[in-house]
Motif scaffolding. Structure first.
Motif, short mmCIF file in Angstrom:
data_model
loop_
_atom_site.label_atom_id
_atom_site.label_comp_id
_atom_site.label_asym_id
_atom_site.label_seq_id
_atom_site.Cartn_x
_atom_site.Cartn_y
_atom_site.Cartn_z
N ASN A 192 0.81 -1.23 0.00
CA ASN A 192 0.00 0.00 0.00
C ASN A 192 0.84 1.27 0.00
OD1 ASN A 192 -2.51 -1.33 0.02
ND2 ASN A 192 -2.39 -1.64 2.24
N ASN A 193 2.13 1.16 0.30
CA ASN A 193 2.98 2.36 0.38
C ASN A 193 4.31 2.11 -0.32
OD1 ASN A 193 1.37 4.10 2.46
ND2 ASN A 193 1.53 2.07 3.42
N GLN A 194 4.26 1.86 -1.62
CA GLN A 194 5.47 1.56 -2.39
C GLN A 194 6.01 2.83 -3.04
OE1 GLN A 194 6.03 -2.32 -4.29
NE2 GLN A 194 3.81 -2.56 -4.24
N GLU A 195 6.53 3.70 -2.20
CA GLU A 195 7.10 4.94 -2.73
C GLU A 195 8.48 4.70 -3.33
OE1 GLU A 195 7.03 7.67 0.46
OE2 GLU A 195 4.84 7.75 0.60
N LYS A 196 9.25 3.78 -2.73
CA LYS A 196 10.58 3.45 -3.22
C LYS A 196 10.65 1.97 -3.55
CE LYS A 196 12.82 7.07 -0.49
NZ LYS A 196 13.87 7.38 0.53
N SER A 197 11.78 1.54 -4.06
CA SER A 197 11.96 0.14 -4.41
C SER A 197 11.68 -0.76 -3.21
CB SER A 197 13.39 -0.09 -4.91
OG SER A 197 13.66 -1.46 -4.99
N TRP A 331 -9.90 -13.70 -2.37
CA TRP A 331 -10.37 -12.40 -1.93
C TRP A 331 -9.96 -11.36 -2.97
CZ3 TRP A 331 -8.38 -16.18 0.99
CH2 TRP A 331 -9.05 -16.56 2.17
N LEU A 332 -10.84 -10.41 -3.26
CA LEU A 332 -10.55 -9.29 -4.16
C LEU A 332 -10.79 -7.99 -3.39
CD1 LEU A 332 -12.39 -10.45 -7.43
CD2 LEU A 332 -9.93 -10.54 -6.96
N LEU A 337 -5.91 -5.51 -5.31
CA LEU A 337 -5.20 -6.62 -4.69
C LEU A 337 -6.03 -7.90 -4.76
CD1 LEU A 337 -2.62 -7.30 -3.00
CD2 LEU A 337 -4.05 -6.95 -0.97
N SER A 338 -5.41 -8.97 -5.18
CA SER A 338 -6.05 -10.29 -5.19
C SER A 338 -5.24 -11.22 -4.28
CB SER A 338 -6.10 -10.88 -6.60
OG SER A 338 -6.97 -10.14 -7.43
N VAL A 339 -5.95 -12.02 -3.48
CA VAL A 339 -5.31 -12.96 -2.58
C VAL A 339 -6.00 -14.30 -2.74
CG1 VAL A 339 -4.67 -13.50 -0.19
CG2 VAL A 339 -4.80 -11.11 -0.94
N GLU A 340 -5.21 -15.37 -2.82
CA GLU A 340 -5.78 -16.69 -3.05
C GLU A 340 -5.04 -17.73 -2.20
OE1 GLU A 340 -5.56 -19.35 -6.90
OE2 GLU A 340 -6.95 -17.69 -7.22
N ARG A 353 -0.54 -23.31 -0.76
CA ARG A 353 0.02 -22.09 -1.34
C ARG A 353 -0.83 -20.89 -0.96
NH1 ARG A 353 2.56 -23.45 -7.27
NH2 ARG A 353 3.17 -25.58 -6.82
N LEU A 354 -0.17 -19.76 -0.88
CA LEU A 354 -0.84 -18.48 -0.71
C LEU A 354 -0.28 -17.55 -1.77
CD1 LEU A 354 -2.61 -16.45 0.88
CD2 LEU A 354 -0.56 -15.94 2.25
N LYS A 355 -1.17 -16.96 -2.58
CA LYS A 355 -0.74 -16.06 -3.66
C LYS A 355 -1.35 -14.68 -3.44
CE LYS A 355 -2.35 -19.05 -6.73
NZ LYS A 355 -2.46 -20.31 -5.99
N ILE A 356 -0.51 -13.67 -3.53
CA ILE A 356 -0.92 -12.27 -3.37
C ILE A 356 -0.42 -11.51 -4.59
CG2 ILE A 356 -0.78 -10.23 -1.90
CD1 ILE A 356 0.09 -12.13 0.38
N TYR A 357 -1.32 -10.84 -5.31
CA TYR A 357 -0.83 -10.11 -6.48
C TYR A 357 -1.66 -8.85 -6.74
CZ TYR A 357 -4.46 -12.97 -8.77
OH TYR A 357 -5.64 -13.62 -9.10
N LEU A 358 -0.98 -7.84 -7.28
CA LEU A 358 -1.63 -6.62 -7.71
C LEU A 358 -2.00 -6.75 -9.17
CD1 LEU A 358 0.60 -3.90 -6.04
CD2 LEU A 358 -1.83 -4.21 -5.67
N ARG A 359 -3.27 -6.61 -9.47
CA ARG A 359 -3.74 -6.78 -10.85
C ARG A 359 -3.32 -5.59 -11.70
NH1 ARG A 359 -8.03 -7.71 -7.58
NH2 ARG A 359 -9.14 -5.85 -8.25
N ASP A 360 -2.77 -5.87 -12.89
CA ASP A 360 -2.43 -4.79 -13.83
C ASP A 360 -3.71 -4.18 -14.38
OD1 ASP A 360 0.32 -4.89 -13.67
OD2 ASP A 360 0.46 -6.52 -15.15
N LYS A 361 -3.71 -2.89 -14.49
CA LYS A 361 -4.89 -2.20 -15.02
C LYS A 361 -4.89 -2.19 -16.54
CE LYS A 361 -5.06 0.75 -10.92
NZ LYS A 361 -5.01 2.11 -10.42
#
Length: 361
Positions: A192-197, A331-332, A337-340, A353-361
């Motif tokens: 949620n706060n990816q201002e830097k690398s 979860w969406l 953010l998608s979590v599975e 497994r647990l997968k967490i990913y940010l969906r590309d727009k």
């Protein structure tokens, strides 16, 4: 036919030899702390006598076994504790041994599984002076008998040593859950706060929890996993936009090892995709066959994940349960953010497994 007869003769002779070897050996019953004295027999062998046996009613934990044993032993003495205790977070029968000798020892060990004073031979690890040896059984063992202690040349065992010392200091599954709770909170704030690398922050975090860096070879295939809607992860997180993959590993004793892979975008090296995988760990090249307790660990871990995610994200948007063997929740969130979480489990195989990913727009 001659070969079969020869094998049968060897088996009969071996059984007879074992019986003769144990005839005059006193058993050591479960929940006993004991001390034995080695008596020289030939150039490299030893007989022994039990010089003390006392009831042991304290808590025995594989991770703290060394602290329970005495610091100093006579050169030809071995101290041991044979008791019900915990290995990781599972109740097990443990045999902890410490030797006063400088050279390693090999020995034969016989166990009574049914309490009928019938003993069968079991495999053992070499006994060294620098650290205690720990033998573990998931079954309840009523009594043990030692036989045939033998000195081993130092150079003979050093290259082959594969003792399972990992669980002396590694996390158990409950400690792993506490750490995972903290790690998922860290990831939520980072996403949620990816201002830097995010790369440096993740490396610093993984270093703080003493995880081990692993090769990322083969992890690119995770983008081909199909989600609940029949779409590949790669349709949400474009593979061409992925630059780096970092992989780290932790052990959750006694059965699980946990790997986590972090996927970063090429453009700004922000975190795009995270995969947690729990595998059955190997000890000396072997996997445990304690399927019931392993399955309990996998189910417990899956329940913990879902409880955490339900509290953080609310009820899942999709759920799947096929014949109580394959489970999947998804979860969406509104911020992309998608979590599975997925669990597959049957008598002989299991995957979590647990997968967490940010969906590309």
């Amino acid at each position: 036919m001659k070969n079969v007869f020869f094998v049968l003769v060897l088996l009969v002779f071996s059984s007879f030899s074992n019986a003769q070897e144990l005839m005059n050996v006193n058993p050591i019953e479960i929940n006993t702390k004991f001390r034995i004295k080695l008596i020289k027999k030939g150039s490299s062998g030893f007989s022994y006598e039990i010089i003390s046996k006392v009831p042991f009613n304290d808590e025995l934990n594989s991770g703290k076994a060394q602290s329970i044993l005495d610091d100093s032993l006579e050169v030809n003495e071995i101290q041991g504790i044979f008791a019900v205790g915990t290995f990781g977070n599972k109740e097990s029968t443990l045999l902890v041994l410490k030797s006063g000798r400088k050279d390693p020892l090999q020995y034969n060990l016989f166990i009574d599984l049914k309490g009928r004073n019938k003993f069968k031979k079991t495999s053992t690890l070499p006994l060294h002076s620098e650290y205690p040896s720990i033998e573990v059984w998931q079954d309840y063992i009523h009594a043990i008998k030692f036989a045939s202690f033998k000195q081993i040349a130092l150079g003979q065992t050093e290259p082959q040593m594969e003792l399972d010392t990992t669980c002396y200091s590694a996390l158990n599954i409950n400690q792993g859950n506490i750490l995972l709770n903290d790690q998922l909170t860290f990831l939520s704030e980072l996403i949620n706060n990816q201002e830097k690398s995010a790369v440096d922050k993740i490396k610093k975090y993984e270093d703080s929890i003493n995880s081990i860096s692993k090769s990322s070879w083969g992890w690119g295939d995770q983008l081909n996993i199909v989600d609940n809607n029949g779409r590949k992860i790669g349709e949400h997180v474009k593979p061409k936009k992925i630059k780096d993959i970092l992989v780290f590993k932790l052990t959750e004793c006694p059965y699980l090892s946990r790997e986590v892979g972090y996927f970063f975008s090429k453009k700004d090296r922000k975190l795009k995709f995270v995969v947690f995988k729990w595998r059955q760990r190997r000890v000396n090249g072997w996997r445990s066959r304690d399927y019931k307790n392993m399955n309990d660990d996998y189910r417990s871990k899956y329940e913990f994940l879902n409880k955490y995610l339900n509290l953080s994200l609310g009820p899942p948007t999709n759920s799947l349960n096929i014949e109580n063997r394959r489970y999947k929740n998804k979860w969406l969130s509104n911020n992309g953010l998608s979590v599975e979480s997925t669990l597959y489990i049957d008598q002989y195989s299991r995957s979590l497994r647990l997968k967490i990913y940010l969906r590309d727009k």
